[in-house]
Design a protein around this motif. Sequence first.
Motif, PDB file in Angstrom:
ATOM      1  N   LEU A   1      44.250  67.082  24.945  1.00 55.28           N
ATOM      2  CA  LEU A   1      44.814  68.179  24.160  1.00 55.28           C
ATOM      3  C   LEU A   1      45.946  68.896  24.870  1.00 55.28           C
ATOM      4  O   LEU A   1      46.664  69.676  24.229  1.00 55.28           O
ATOM      5  CB  LEU A   1      43.716  69.188  23.798  1.00 55.28           C
ATOM      6  CG  LEU A   1      42.521  68.648  23.010  1.00 55.28           C
ATOM      7  CD1 LEU A   1      41.518  69.763  22.757  1.00 55.28           C
ATOM      8  CD2 LEU A   1      42.974  68.042  21.695  1.00 55.28           C
TER       9      LEU A   1
ATOM     10  N   TYR B   1      38.928  73.302  16.149  1.00 57.20           N
ATOM     11  CA  TYR B   1      39.249  72.541  14.944  1.00 57.20           C
ATOM     12  C   TYR B   1      38.739  71.107  15.047  1.00 57.20           C
ATOM     13  O   TYR B   1      38.339  70.510  14.053  1.00 57.20           O
ATOM     14  CB  TYR B   1      40.762  72.548  14.711  1.00 57.20           C
ATOM     15  CG  TYR B   1      41.161  71.911  13.397  1.00 57.20           C
ATOM     16  CD1 TYR B   1      41.076  72.638  12.214  1.00 57.20           C
ATOM     17  CD2 TYR B   1      41.602  70.602  13.342  1.00 57.20           C
ATOM     18  CE1 TYR B   1      41.427  72.069  11.007  1.00 57.20           C
ATOM     19  CE2 TYR B   1      41.958  70.017  12.134  1.00 57.20           C
ATOM     20  CZ  TYR B   1      41.870  70.762  10.973  1.00 57.20           C
ATOM     21  OH  TYR B   1      42.215  70.191   9.778  1.00 57.20           O
TER      22      TYR B   1
ATOM     23  N   PHE C   1      40.508  79.042  13.981  1.00 57.44           N
ATOM     24  CA  PHE C   1      41.421  77.958  14.348  1.00 57.44           C
ATOM     25  C   PHE C   1      42.824  78.457  14.673  1.00 57.44           C
ATOM     26  O   PHE C   1      43.717  77.655  14.928  1.00 57.44           O
ATOM     27  CB  PHE C   1      41.505  76.931  13.216  1.00 57.44           C
ATOM     28  CG  PHE C   1      40.174  76.426  12.757  1.00 57.44           C
ATOM     29  CD1 PHE C   1      39.217  76.040  13.692  1.00 57.44           C
ATOM     30  CD2 PHE C   1      39.853  76.342  11.429  1.00 57.44           C
ATOM     31  CE1 PHE C   1      37.973  75.585  13.300  1.00 57.44           C
ATOM     32  CE2 PHE C   1      38.616  75.878  11.011  1.00 57.44           C
ATOM     33  CZ  PHE C   1      37.679  75.505  11.956  1.00 57.44           C
TER      34      PHE C   1
ATOM     35  N   ASP D   1      49.034  71.636   9.343  1.00 59.96           N
ATOM     36  CA  ASP D   1      48.701  70.226   9.489  1.00 59.96           C
ATOM     37  C   ASP D   1      48.177  69.618   8.197  1.00 59.96           C
ATOM     38  O   ASP D   1      48.206  68.414   8.034  1.00 59.96           O
ATOM     39  CB  ASP D   1      47.651  70.052  10.592  1.00 59.96           C
ATOM     40  CG  ASP D   1      48.200  70.493  11.936  1.00 59.96           C
ATOM     41  OD1 ASP D   1      49.435  70.473  12.072  1.00 59.96           O
ATOM     42  OD2 ASP D   1      47.412  70.847  12.814  1.00 59.96           O
TER      43      ASP D   1
ATOM     44  N   ALA E   1      42.518  74.353  19.246  1.00 64.62           N
ATOM     45  CA  ALA E   1      42.536  72.926  18.914  1.00 64.62           C
ATOM     46  C   ALA E   1      41.159  72.296  19.076  1.00 64.62           C
ATOM     47  O   ALA E   1      40.750  71.443  18.270  1.00 64.62           O
ATOM     48  CB  ALA E   1      43.564  72.207  19.793  1.00 64.62           C
TER      49      ALA E   1
END
Length: 449
Positions: free
Chosen positions: A335, A167, A253, A263, A164
Amino acid sequence: MKRLRLDRWATQSQPPRNPRLQLRSRPFSHTVRPIASTRDLQQTCQHISRRGLATETTASDVTPAEDIELVAPIESGQKPTLKAPSHRRAPHSAKLSALHARLSLPSTMPLQTLARCLIDPSVDSRPGYNNAPFATLGQDLLGYYTSEHLICNYPRLPMPIIFAAQYAYVGSQTLAAMRKEWGVETVAAPGQEVDPGLLQLERVKPGKALDESGTMQLKDMPMAKRLGNKARRREELNERRGVGSRIVYDDEFGDLRSEPAVDTEPFAGAPISTAGESQDSSEDITTPVGTTVEAASASFVRALAGAIYLHGDASAVKAFHKDHILSRHLPLHTLFNFTHPTRDLSRLCLREGFEPPVARIISETGRLSRTPVFVVGVFSGNDKLGEGAGSSLNEARIRAAAAALRSWYLYSPPDTQIVVPSDVEGAVLKQGKVKQWKPQMVDMGEIVT
Protein backbone atom coordinates in the motif's frame (compact mmCIF):
# COMPACT_ATOMS: atom_id res chain seq x y z
CA MET A 1 -77.78 -41.14 -0.44
CA LYS A 2 -77.07 -37.74 0.98
CA ARG A 3 -78.40 -34.92 -1.15
CA LEU A 4 -75.99 -32.17 -2.23
CA ARG A 5 -77.00 -28.55 -1.98
CA LEU A 6 -75.99 -26.38 -4.94
CA ASP A 7 -76.05 -22.61 -4.94
CA ARG A 8 -76.37 -22.37 -8.71
CA TRP A 9 -75.71 -24.60 -11.66
CA ALA A 10 -72.24 -24.53 -13.15
CA THR A 11 -71.89 -23.07 -16.62
CA GLN A 12 -68.97 -22.36 -18.90
CA SER A 13 -69.39 -18.63 -18.51
CA GLN A 14 -69.34 -18.50 -14.69
CA PRO A 15 -67.97 -21.26 -12.39
CA PRO A 16 -69.64 -22.10 -9.08
CA ARG A 17 -68.63 -20.01 -6.14
CA ASN A 18 -66.84 -21.73 -3.29
CA PRO A 19 -65.95 -19.45 -0.35
CA ARG A 20 -63.37 -21.91 0.98
CA LEU A 21 -61.36 -21.76 -2.22
CA GLN A 22 -61.39 -17.98 -2.10
CA LEU A 23 -59.77 -18.02 1.33
CA ARG A 24 -56.97 -20.33 0.28
CA SER A 25 -53.66 -18.57 -0.42
CA ARG A 26 -52.67 -19.14 -4.02
CA PRO A 27 -48.91 -19.82 -4.46
CA PHE A 28 -46.93 -18.05 -7.18
CA SER A 29 -49.56 -15.34 -7.32
CA HIS A 30 -48.52 -11.77 -8.02
CA THR A 31 -51.58 -10.25 -6.35
CA VAL A 32 -52.72 -10.20 -2.73
CA ARG A 33 -56.39 -10.45 -1.88
CA PRO A 34 -57.30 -7.26 0.02
CA ILE A 35 -59.00 -7.74 3.37
CA ALA A 36 -60.34 -4.69 5.13
CA SER A 37 -59.80 -5.96 8.67
CA THR A 38 -59.64 -9.07 10.83
CA ARG A 39 -63.36 -8.70 11.59
CA ASP A 40 -64.23 -9.22 7.93
CA LEU A 41 -62.14 -12.40 7.91
CA GLN A 42 -63.93 -13.71 11.00
CA GLN A 43 -67.33 -12.92 9.51
CA THR A 44 -66.39 -14.79 6.34
CA CYS A 45 -65.30 -17.83 8.33
CA GLN A 46 -68.57 -17.74 10.33
CA HIS A 47 -70.52 -17.53 7.09
CA ILE A 48 -68.78 -20.69 5.86
CA SER A 49 -69.57 -22.60 9.07
CA ARG A 50 -73.29 -21.68 8.83
CA ARG A 51 -73.62 -22.98 5.31
CA GLY A 52 -74.79 -26.53 4.94
CA LEU A 53 -71.90 -27.88 2.94
CA ALA A 54 -71.71 -31.56 1.98
CA THR A 55 -68.14 -32.01 3.19
CA GLU A 56 -66.87 -31.13 6.63
CA THR A 57 -64.83 -27.97 7.16
CA THR A 58 -61.68 -28.73 9.10
CA ALA A 59 -58.95 -26.45 10.40
CA SER A 60 -56.68 -27.39 7.52
CA ASP A 61 -59.26 -26.27 4.93
CA VAL A 62 -59.34 -22.65 6.11
CA THR A 63 -56.14 -20.64 6.08
CA PRO A 64 -55.40 -19.11 9.51
CA ALA A 65 -55.57 -15.36 9.84
CA GLU A 66 -51.91 -15.03 10.78
CA ASP A 67 -50.84 -16.64 7.45
CA ILE A 68 -52.71 -14.11 5.31
CA GLU A 69 -51.11 -10.75 4.59
CA LEU A 70 -53.62 -8.17 5.80
CA VAL A 71 -53.33 -5.01 3.80
CA ALA A 72 -55.26 -1.79 3.74
CA PRO A 73 -58.31 -1.54 1.46
CA ILE A 74 -56.98 -1.16 -2.08
CA GLU A 75 -58.08 2.03 -3.72
CA SER A 76 -57.91 2.82 -7.39
CA GLY A 77 -54.30 2.49 -8.56
CA GLN A 78 -52.89 1.47 -5.15
CA LYS A 79 -50.48 -1.49 -5.00
CA PRO A 80 -49.97 -4.02 -2.18
CA THR A 81 -47.77 -2.81 0.64
CA LEU A 82 -45.29 -5.70 0.86
CA LYS A 83 -42.71 -5.85 -1.93
CA ALA A 84 -40.56 -8.61 -0.43
CA PRO A 85 -41.29 -12.06 1.02
CA SER A 86 -43.14 -12.08 4.32
CA HIS A 87 -41.21 -12.82 7.48
CA ARG A 88 -43.65 -15.67 8.20
CA ARG A 89 -42.09 -17.66 5.36
CA ALA A 90 -38.57 -17.45 6.85
CA PRO A 91 -38.81 -20.54 9.11
CA HIS A 92 -39.80 -22.64 6.08
CA SER A 93 -36.89 -21.52 3.86
CA ALA A 94 -34.13 -24.08 3.38
CA LYS A 95 -31.75 -21.42 2.09
CA LEU A 96 -32.03 -19.38 5.28
CA SER A 97 -31.53 -22.40 7.52
CA ALA A 98 -28.48 -23.49 5.54
CA LEU A 99 -26.99 -19.98 5.65
CA HIS A 100 -27.60 -19.73 9.39
CA ALA A 101 -25.76 -23.00 9.96
CA ARG A 102 -23.02 -22.27 7.43
CA LEU A 103 -22.04 -19.01 9.12
CA SER A 104 -22.37 -20.46 12.66
CA LEU A 105 -24.65 -17.62 13.71
CA PRO A 106 -25.83 -17.42 17.34
CA SER A 107 -28.83 -19.54 18.22
CA THR A 108 -30.53 -16.44 19.63
CA MET A 109 -30.71 -14.89 16.16
CA PRO A 110 -34.00 -15.94 14.51
CA LEU A 111 -34.42 -16.67 10.84
CA GLN A 112 -36.86 -13.77 10.50
CA THR A 113 -34.08 -11.30 11.29
CA LEU A 114 -31.74 -13.03 8.86
CA ALA A 115 -34.41 -12.73 6.17
CA ARG A 116 -34.77 -9.02 6.89
CA CYS A 117 -31.02 -8.56 6.49
CA LEU A 118 -31.45 -9.76 2.90
CA ILE A 119 -33.95 -7.00 1.99
CA ASP A 120 -32.23 -3.96 0.49
CA PRO A 121 -33.75 -0.46 0.90
CA SER A 122 -34.13 -0.30 -2.89
CA VAL A 123 -36.97 -2.84 -2.59
CA ASP A 124 -38.83 -1.18 0.28
CA SER A 125 -37.61 2.16 1.58
CA ARG A 126 -39.51 1.97 4.88
CA PRO A 127 -37.00 1.52 7.76
CA GLY A 128 -39.06 -1.22 9.40
CA TYR A 129 -39.09 -3.42 6.30
CA ASN A 130 -35.44 -3.34 5.13
CA ASN A 131 -31.93 -3.82 6.50
CA ALA A 132 -30.98 -0.13 6.62
CA PRO A 133 -31.06 0.19 10.47
CA PHE A 134 -29.00 -2.99 10.87
CA ALA A 135 -26.54 -1.88 8.18
CA THR A 136 -25.94 1.46 9.89
CA LEU A 137 -25.05 -0.26 13.15
CA GLY A 138 -23.01 -2.96 11.44
CA GLN A 139 -20.99 -0.47 9.43
CA ASP A 140 -19.94 1.37 12.59
CA LEU A 141 -19.06 -1.89 14.35
CA LEU A 142 -16.99 -3.29 11.49
CA GLY A 143 -15.20 0.03 11.03
CA TYR A 144 -14.50 0.32 14.75
CA TYR A 145 -13.10 -3.19 15.16
CA THR A 146 -10.99 -2.86 12.01
CA SER A 147 -9.54 0.52 12.93
CA GLU A 148 -8.60 -0.53 16.47
CA HIS A 149 -6.92 -3.66 15.12
CA LEU A 150 -4.83 -1.64 12.65
CA ILE A 151 -3.91 1.14 15.08
CA CYS A 152 -3.00 -1.16 17.98
CA ASN A 153 -1.04 -3.65 15.86
CA TYR A 154 0.64 -1.05 13.62
CA PRO A 155 0.77 2.21 15.62
CA ARG A 156 3.05 3.98 13.11
CA LEU A 157 0.88 3.59 10.01
CA PRO A 158 0.10 6.87 8.21
CA MET A 159 -3.55 7.83 7.98
CA PRO A 160 -3.81 7.37 4.18
CA ILE A 161 -2.54 3.81 4.63
CA ILE A 162 -5.09 3.20 7.41
CA PHE A 163 -7.88 4.44 5.16
CA ALA A 164 -6.72 2.15 2.35
CA ALA A 165 -6.36 -0.83 4.71
CA GLN A 166 -9.86 -0.30 6.13
CA TYR A 167 -11.31 -0.20 2.64
CA ALA A 168 -9.43 -3.40 1.81
CA TYR A 169 -10.89 -5.12 4.87
CA VAL A 170 -14.49 -3.82 5.00
CA GLY A 171 -14.94 -2.04 1.68
CA SER A 172 -17.85 -2.66 -0.67
CA GLN A 173 -15.86 -4.87 -3.03
CA THR A 174 -14.58 -7.07 -0.19
CA LEU A 175 -18.03 -7.47 1.36
CA ALA A 176 -19.53 -8.27 -2.04
CA ALA A 177 -16.93 -11.01 -2.49
CA MET A 178 -17.82 -12.37 0.95
CA ARG A 179 -21.48 -12.60 -0.06
CA LYS A 180 -20.51 -14.72 -3.06
CA GLU A 181 -18.29 -16.95 -0.93
CA TRP A 182 -21.16 -17.56 1.49
CA GLY A 183 -23.34 -18.82 -1.35
CA VAL A 184 -26.02 -16.11 -1.11
CA GLU A 185 -27.69 -15.65 -4.48
CA THR A 186 -29.38 -12.51 -5.77
CA VAL A 187 -32.96 -12.40 -6.92
CA ALA A 188 -33.83 -11.54 -10.51
CA ALA A 189 -36.79 -9.38 -9.46
CA PRO A 190 -38.08 -8.82 -5.89
CA GLY A 191 -41.53 -9.97 -4.91
CA GLN A 192 -43.57 -11.87 -2.34
CA GLU A 193 -43.44 -15.14 -4.24
CA VAL A 194 -39.64 -15.55 -4.27
CA ASP A 195 -37.59 -17.43 -1.69
CA PRO A 196 -36.75 -15.28 1.37
CA GLY A 197 -33.23 -16.73 1.36
CA LEU A 198 -32.27 -14.69 -1.73
CA LEU A 199 -30.81 -11.19 -1.67
CA GLN A 200 -33.71 -8.87 -2.47
CA LEU A 201 -32.72 -5.76 -4.45
CA GLU A 202 -34.05 -3.52 -7.20
CA ARG A 203 -31.39 -3.00 -9.84
CA VAL A 204 -30.63 0.36 -11.41
CA LYS A 205 -32.29 0.78 -14.76
CA PRO A 206 -29.65 1.23 -17.49
CA GLY A 207 -29.41 4.30 -19.69
CA LYS A 208 -30.87 6.81 -17.23
CA ALA A 209 -27.77 8.24 -15.55
CA LEU A 210 -27.46 12.02 -15.52
CA ASP A 211 -24.49 14.32 -15.39
CA GLU A 212 -23.50 16.36 -12.34
CA SER A 213 -25.96 19.15 -13.14
CA GLY A 214 -28.85 16.69 -13.52
CA THR A 215 -30.01 18.16 -16.83
CA MET A 216 -28.34 15.93 -19.43
CA GLN A 217 -28.06 12.18 -19.71
CA LEU A 218 -24.58 10.78 -19.58
CA LYS A 219 -24.92 8.99 -22.92
CA ASP A 220 -25.68 12.32 -24.67
CA MET A 221 -22.67 14.08 -23.14
CA PRO A 222 -19.53 14.48 -25.27
CA MET A 223 -16.60 12.30 -24.28
CA ALA A 224 -14.29 15.29 -23.70
CA LYS A 225 -16.73 16.90 -21.28
CA ARG A 226 -17.29 13.57 -19.53
CA LEU A 227 -13.56 13.13 -18.90
CA GLY A 228 -13.29 16.74 -17.78
CA ASN A 229 -15.99 16.25 -15.14
CA LYS A 230 -14.26 13.13 -13.87
CA ALA A 231 -10.91 14.90 -13.56
CA ARG A 232 -12.51 17.85 -11.79
CA ARG A 233 -14.29 15.53 -9.37
CA ARG A 234 -11.06 13.67 -8.63
CA GLU A 235 -9.36 16.98 -7.91
CA GLU A 236 -12.11 18.03 -5.49
CA LEU A 237 -12.03 14.76 -3.57
CA ASN A 238 -8.26 14.33 -3.30
CA GLU A 239 -6.69 17.79 -3.34
CA ARG A 240 -9.28 20.05 -1.74
CA ARG A 241 -9.22 18.31 1.64
CA GLY A 242 -6.38 17.49 3.98
CA VAL A 243 -5.81 14.48 6.22
CA GLY A 244 -7.28 16.24 9.27
CA SER A 245 -10.50 17.03 7.43
CA ARG A 246 -10.78 13.43 6.22
CA ILE A 247 -10.45 12.17 9.81
CA VAL A 248 -13.03 14.53 11.33
CA TYR A 249 -15.68 15.00 8.65
CA ASP A 250 -15.45 11.97 6.36
CA ASP A 251 -16.29 8.30 6.79
CA GLU A 252 -14.00 5.45 7.88
CA PHE A 253 -12.51 5.27 4.39
CA GLY A 254 -11.63 8.97 4.18
CA ASP A 255 -14.33 9.63 1.55
CA LEU A 256 -17.05 12.25 1.57
CA ARG A 257 -20.22 11.03 3.22
CA SER A 258 -22.59 12.78 0.82
CA GLU A 259 -20.76 11.86 -2.39
CA PRO A 260 -19.56 8.54 -3.84
CA ALA A 261 -15.90 7.60 -3.78
CA VAL A 262 -13.65 8.36 -6.75
CA ASP A 263 -12.62 4.74 -7.28
CA THR A 264 -16.20 3.65 -7.91
CA GLU A 265 -18.30 4.49 -10.93
CA PRO A 266 -18.89 8.27 -10.94
CA PHE A 267 -22.58 7.96 -11.78
CA ALA A 268 -23.37 4.52 -10.33
CA GLY A 269 -26.07 5.85 -8.03
CA ALA A 270 -27.60 8.47 -10.33
CA PRO A 271 -31.34 9.02 -9.92
CA ILE A 272 -33.80 7.70 -12.46
CA SER A 273 -34.92 10.43 -14.86
CA THR A 274 -38.52 10.32 -16.03
CA ALA A 275 -40.52 12.80 -18.06
CA GLY A 276 -42.39 15.36 -15.96
CA GLU A 277 -40.82 14.26 -12.67
CA SER A 278 -40.44 16.95 -10.05
CA GLN A 279 -37.50 17.36 -7.68
CA ASP A 280 -39.56 16.43 -4.64
CA SER A 281 -40.46 13.03 -6.09
CA SER A 282 -36.97 11.66 -5.34
CA GLU A 283 -37.58 12.22 -1.64
CA ASP A 284 -40.75 10.10 -1.56
CA ILE A 285 -40.11 7.00 0.51
CA THR A 286 -42.63 4.95 -1.48
CA THR A 287 -40.55 5.17 -4.68
CA PRO A 288 -37.09 3.78 -3.83
CA VAL A 289 -34.20 4.17 -6.24
CA GLY A 290 -32.43 1.11 -7.62
CA THR A 291 -29.00 0.01 -6.52
CA THR A 292 -26.14 -2.17 -7.70
CA VAL A 293 -25.41 -5.75 -6.67
CA GLU A 294 -22.15 -4.69 -5.03
CA ALA A 295 -23.83 -2.05 -2.85
CA ALA A 296 -26.66 -4.41 -1.88
CA SER A 297 -24.18 -7.16 -0.99
CA ALA A 298 -22.18 -4.79 1.23
CA SER A 299 -25.37 -3.62 2.92
CA PHE A 300 -26.35 -7.24 3.62
CA VAL A 301 -23.03 -8.12 5.30
CA ARG A 302 -23.10 -4.94 7.39
CA ALA A 303 -26.71 -5.59 8.39
CA LEU A 304 -25.79 -9.13 9.40
CA ALA A 305 -23.08 -7.79 11.72
CA GLY A 306 -25.54 -5.35 13.28
CA ALA A 307 -28.15 -8.07 13.76
CA ILE A 308 -25.61 -10.34 15.45
CA TYR A 309 -24.77 -7.54 17.87
CA LEU A 310 -28.44 -6.91 18.71
CA HIS A 311 -29.44 -10.56 19.15
CA GLY A 312 -26.14 -11.68 20.67
CA ASP A 313 -23.48 -9.61 22.37
CA ALA A 314 -20.17 -7.89 21.67
CA SER A 315 -18.23 -11.15 21.82
CA ALA A 316 -20.40 -12.68 19.09
CA VAL A 317 -19.86 -9.84 16.64
CA LYS A 318 -16.14 -9.75 17.49
CA ALA A 319 -15.89 -13.45 16.69
CA PHE A 320 -17.74 -12.82 13.42
CA HIS A 321 -15.32 -10.00 12.59
CA LYS A 322 -12.30 -12.14 13.39
CA ASP A 323 -13.49 -15.15 11.40
CA HIS A 324 -14.62 -13.35 8.26
CA ILE A 325 -12.75 -10.01 8.16
CA LEU A 326 -9.40 -10.28 9.94
CA SER A 327 -8.83 -13.79 8.63
CA ARG A 328 -8.07 -12.34 5.19
CA HIS A 329 -4.44 -11.69 4.40
CA LEU A 330 -3.64 -8.09 3.51
CA PRO A 331 -0.06 -7.26 2.38
CA LEU A 332 0.30 -3.83 3.95
CA HIS A 333 3.71 -3.22 2.40
CA THR A 334 2.11 -3.00 -1.04
CA LEU A 335 0.00 0.00 0.00
CA PHE A 336 2.99 2.35 0.34
CA ASN A 337 3.96 4.60 -2.54
CA PHE A 338 6.82 6.96 -1.70
CA THR A 339 7.63 9.87 -3.99
CA HIS A 340 10.82 11.06 -2.23
CA PRO A 341 11.98 8.24 0.06
CA THR A 342 15.52 9.56 0.58
CA ARG A 343 14.25 12.96 1.73
CA ASP A 344 11.64 11.39 4.02
CA LEU A 345 14.27 9.10 5.57
CA SER A 346 16.54 12.05 6.27
CA ARG A 347 13.73 13.93 8.01
CA LEU A 348 12.83 10.84 10.02
CA CYS A 349 16.38 10.44 11.30
CA LEU A 350 16.49 14.13 12.16
CA ARG A 351 13.22 13.95 14.08
CA GLU A 352 14.15 10.81 16.03
CA GLY A 353 17.68 11.97 16.79
CA PHE A 354 19.44 9.31 14.69
CA GLU A 355 22.61 9.86 12.76
CA PRO A 356 22.10 11.00 9.16
CA PRO A 357 21.52 8.04 6.78
CA VAL A 358 24.40 6.97 4.55
CA ALA A 359 24.10 4.67 1.50
CA ARG A 360 26.81 2.02 1.10
CA ILE A 361 27.36 -0.71 -1.49
CA ILE A 362 26.98 -4.18 -0.01
CA SER A 363 27.60 -6.21 -3.17
CA GLU A 364 27.53 -5.88 -6.94
CA THR A 365 27.79 -8.02 -10.04
CA GLY A 366 28.15 -7.30 -13.75
CA ARG A 367 29.03 -3.62 -13.48
CA LEU A 368 30.30 -3.56 -17.08
CA SER A 369 27.71 -6.04 -18.40
CA ARG A 370 24.30 -5.43 -19.96
CA THR A 371 22.35 -6.31 -16.81
CA PRO A 372 24.26 -5.13 -13.72
CA VAL A 373 22.86 -5.67 -10.22
CA PHE A 374 23.80 -3.50 -7.24
CA VAL A 375 22.84 -4.17 -3.62
CA VAL A 376 22.90 -1.01 -1.53
CA GLY A 377 22.22 -0.61 2.19
CA VAL A 378 21.23 2.52 4.10
CA PHE A 379 23.04 2.88 7.44
CA SER A 380 22.58 5.21 10.38
CA GLY A 381 25.87 4.89 12.20
CA ASN A 382 26.46 1.16 12.67
CA ASP A 383 22.76 0.25 12.28
CA LYS A 384 21.46 -0.84 8.90
CA LEU A 385 18.03 0.69 8.28
CA GLY A 386 17.19 -0.88 4.93
CA GLU A 387 18.50 -2.73 1.91
CA GLY A 388 17.58 -2.64 -1.78
CA ALA A 389 18.73 -3.97 -5.14
CA GLY A 390 18.61 -2.29 -8.54
CA SER A 391 20.20 -2.05 -11.96
CA SER A 392 21.92 1.21 -10.99
CA LEU A 393 23.35 2.69 -7.83
CA ASN A 394 20.72 5.40 -7.68
CA GLU A 395 17.85 2.91 -8.08
CA ALA A 396 19.27 0.65 -5.39
CA ARG A 397 19.72 3.61 -3.02
CA ILE A 398 16.11 4.73 -3.49
CA ARG A 399 14.79 1.21 -2.95
CA ALA A 400 16.88 0.85 0.18
CA ALA A 401 15.47 4.12 1.56
CA ALA A 402 11.91 2.98 0.77
CA ALA A 403 12.55 -0.35 2.51
CA ALA A 404 13.82 1.52 5.58
CA LEU A 405 10.63 3.64 5.68
CA ARG A 406 8.43 0.55 5.35
CA SER A 407 10.22 -1.20 8.20
CA TRP A 408 9.65 1.90 10.35
CA TYR A 409 5.96 2.28 9.56
CA LEU A 410 5.17 -1.46 9.79
CA TYR A 411 6.53 -1.83 13.31
CA SER A 412 4.30 -3.99 15.49
CA PRO A 413 4.66 -4.55 19.26
CA PRO A 414 4.70 -8.11 20.67
CA ASP A 415 1.39 -9.96 20.74
CA THR A 416 1.46 -10.21 24.52
CA GLN A 417 1.38 -6.42 24.81
CA ILE A 418 -1.46 -5.76 22.34
CA VAL A 419 -4.82 -5.14 24.05
CA VAL A 420 -7.47 -3.46 21.91
CA PRO A 421 -10.06 -1.27 23.69
CA SER A 422 -12.97 -3.57 22.82
CA ASP A 423 -11.38 -6.44 24.77
CA VAL A 424 -12.04 -4.73 28.09
CA GLU A 425 -15.41 -3.12 27.28
CA GLY A 426 -18.11 -4.60 29.47
CA ALA A 427 -15.64 -6.94 31.21
CA VAL A 428 -15.33 -9.36 28.29
CA LEU A 429 -14.20 -12.72 29.66
CA LYS A 430 -11.30 -14.56 28.08
CA GLN A 431 -10.37 -17.99 29.39
CA GLY A 432 -12.34 -17.36 32.55
CA LYS A 433 -10.50 -14.15 33.45
CA VAL A 434 -11.09 -10.50 32.74
CA LYS A 435 -8.50 -9.16 30.31
CA GLN A 436 -6.65 -6.27 31.89
CA TRP A 437 -6.02 -3.08 29.96
CA LYS A 438 -2.48 -2.18 28.97
CA PRO A 439 -1.58 1.26 27.64
CA GLN A 440 -0.81 0.98 23.95
CA MET A 441 1.94 2.70 22.03
CA VAL A 442 1.04 6.06 20.49
CA ASP A 443 3.34 7.24 17.71
CA MET A 444 4.20 10.86 16.95
CA GLY A 445 2.66 10.59 13.48
CA GLU A 446 3.83 10.24 9.92
CA ILE A 447 6.55 12.38 8.39
CA VAL A 448 5.03 15.55 6.95
CA THR A 449 6.45 16.27 3.51
